[in-house]
Design an enzyme around this catalytic site. Structure first.
Site: not given
Length: 559
Positions: A83, A475
């Site tokens: 990620d 996030s």
């Protein structure tokens, strides 16, 4: 084990399975091994990211533990996607997709091999929910092992660093507050070795949730990646898996609504990521448990935020380990009546039994976890919003904010890149409400995270003075007045698709409202003029995902 029937006998028992056994002998199985539980070891090792770079070594420890417990391990791989490295560009579209692929991979291998049980070892953000979803689908005895947190980096002024420090340094550079050499120094010091991103971001959030859920051994979430403690824990997890198989204890015996309440209580107390909302719904769905947005809202009303952890606080997960670990936090919550102590776990004991000899986090002098009577926030920092812009719901994160509402003119961007470019040009001003659309599960495809955008805003000093809404995700490293998972998404005709620059938008996290002040007749005209776009990707995994994925309000699942 006299009355125990192994699932793996479907693969290895009887004359008709002689060819199967012949192939297995070439990978070191012998006559006596065919009578043992045959256990899958899902190894998500990858050297593309520090989160997973050490998992091969841990998989070996799991094998040793399984052998010691009397089982036979079979190691197989599952993919991971980083990620942090994919953030801020088109590669991020593959992040949430990888959760489904990990679950599929574990189901395919262990289902096909008729494994008697599975231990999954993961590190990066989507590893945890992906592994859990795969193990729940199989519903055979299972344990999850988290690869562990990275150690904190040390900056040029002695400050604690992690990867989000670098994203925010880029924003400070754009604002003229930091020069290129200072950014370079932070870049070089932020990630000192193996392990998942250090703050209470998605990896540490989901590891903590899974431990509280009862599906990993105590301290799994807080042991650092590079430590003998993590190695010993993984060995013991291998042994524990054999016991689970012998006792016939499956994920469906452990993961109940009460276990999910425990998991989300710990997420809130630690100030965890909004991604927990998506992932916990997806895990619940695999076991046909009734669990939706209203459950997050219900628990959020009664659980305070206690941890002073990044992204909105001072500390990282290593500091939780330093002051007693996740069990010490859980013991404090149990003592306060916030956890269900009678929930079973993979140790064979209940939550309360696991914590019986663990000192509360409040038994020592520390300032990582705030007192219950002086929390950082009196209730959960994750709020479920609804309104004319989000009829199905949206997820707001309010940690670190003194002001949790804003009404301002919309600044609309089709996609993350257009917004980031505008921020670089200093076109976003105090009081604006940024709208990033076309980033939902179908529209992305893949529901990208907006860390580059939120970090740039924080770096420019705008984190608390602008609002941001999107049908994409954030996030775990994001903070500010941000609202994600807006549903229905723009690509399927949700109201967010109809917003124009200058429309007045209200975000009110306390009142749980996300509204746009446009007359109904005007919205009806805009809807009549709107044309549904085609799916962006015409082939491959992103196309398949866009064709199958459900709304973010249902966990963005594909099953």
């Amino acid at each position: 084990m006299s009355d125990f029937k192994k699932k793996s006998d479907l693969t290895v028992e009887g004359m008709g399975r002689a060819p199967n056994r012949a192939m297995l002998r070439s990978v070191h199985m012998q006559d006596e091994d065919f009578a043992k539980p045959i256990l899958g070891v899902a190894n998500l090792h990858s050297d593309i990211t520090p989160c997973n770079a050490h998992l091969g070594h841990l998989a070996q420890k799991a094998r040793e533990g399984i052998f010691a417990g009397g089982g036979f391990p079979q190691v197989f791989g599952a993919p991971t996607a980083s990620d942090g490295i994919m953030m801020g560009h088109q590669g991020m579209r593959y992040s949430l997709v990888s959760r489904e692929t990990i679950a599929d991979s574990i189901e395919i291998v262990s289902g096909g091999m008729n494994h008697d049980g599975v231990i999954s070892i993961g590190g990066c953000d989507k590893n945890m929910p992906g592994c859990m979803m795969g193990m729940c689908r199989l519903n055979v005895p299972s344990i999850f092992v988290y690869g562990g947190t990275i150690l904190p980096g040390v900056g040029p002024q002695g400050q604690t660093l992690d990867v989000v420090s670098v994203f925010e340094a880029v924003g400070q550079y754009q604002a003229g507050k930091m020069d290129e050499e200072e950014v370079h120094q932070i870049e070089c010091a932020a990630c000192p070795g193996a392990g998942a991103c250090g703050g209470m971001y998605t990896a540490n959030t989901m590891a903590s949730a899974i431990e509280a859920m009862g599906m990993s051994l105590p301290y799994d979430a807080s042991y650092p990646a590079i430590s003998s403690l993590k190695e010993v824990e993984t060995f013991e997890a291998g042994k524990a898996l054999v016991n689970l198989v012998k006792n016939g204890t499956k994920p469906s015996d452990i993961i109940t609504r009460e276990a999910l309440e425990n998991a989300y209580t710990v997420v809130l107390a630690l100030g965890g990521s909004t991604n927990a909302v998506l992932h916990m719904m997806a895990i619940a769905r695999e076991l046909d448990l009734d669990w939706g947005l209203e459950d997050f809202d219900r628990i959020g009303e009664k659980v305070p935020v206690l941890a002073d952890l990044k992204p909105s606080g001072r500390y990282v997960m290593y500091d939780v380990h330093r002051v007693g670990g996740t069990p010490a936090v859980m013991r404090a919550l149990l003592d306060a009546g916030m956890l269900h102590g009678d929930c079973p776990t993979v140790t064979g004991k209940t939550i309360a039994e696991n914590l019986a000899n663990v000192p509360s986090i409040y038994s020592r002098i520390q300032d990582v976890i705030m007192p219950l009577d002086k929390p950082k926030h009196a209730h959960g920092h994750i709020r479920i919003l609804k309104g004319s812009l989000a009829p199905e719901g949206a997820v707001a994160k309010t940690s670190g904010l003194k002001k949790t509402d804003i009404t301002g003119p919309a600044k609309v961007f089709d996609g993350e890149e257009a917004c980031f470019d505008a921020i670089q040009r200093r076109e976003v001003k105090e009081g604006d409400v940024i709208v990033i659309r076309g980033e939902g599960p179908v529209g992305g495809p893949g529901m990208r995270e907006m860390l580059a955008v939120t970090a740039a805003l924080v770096g420019q000093g705008l984190g608390a003075s602008v609002g941001l809404i999107t049908d994409g995700r954030f996030s775990g490293g994001s903070h500010g007045l941000v609202v994600g998972h807006v549903a229905p998404e723009a690509w399927v005709g949700g109201p967010i698709a109809l917003i124009k620059d200058g429309d007045m938008i209200t975000i009110d996290a306390e009142a749980k409202i996300l509204n746009v002040d446009v007359p109904e007749e005007e919205m009806a005209k805009r809807r009549a003029a709107w044309t549904k776009p085609e799916i962006r990707e015409k082939r491959g995994v992103l196309h398949k995902y866009a064709m199958c994925v459900k709304s973010a309000s249902l966990g963005a699942v594909t099953s």
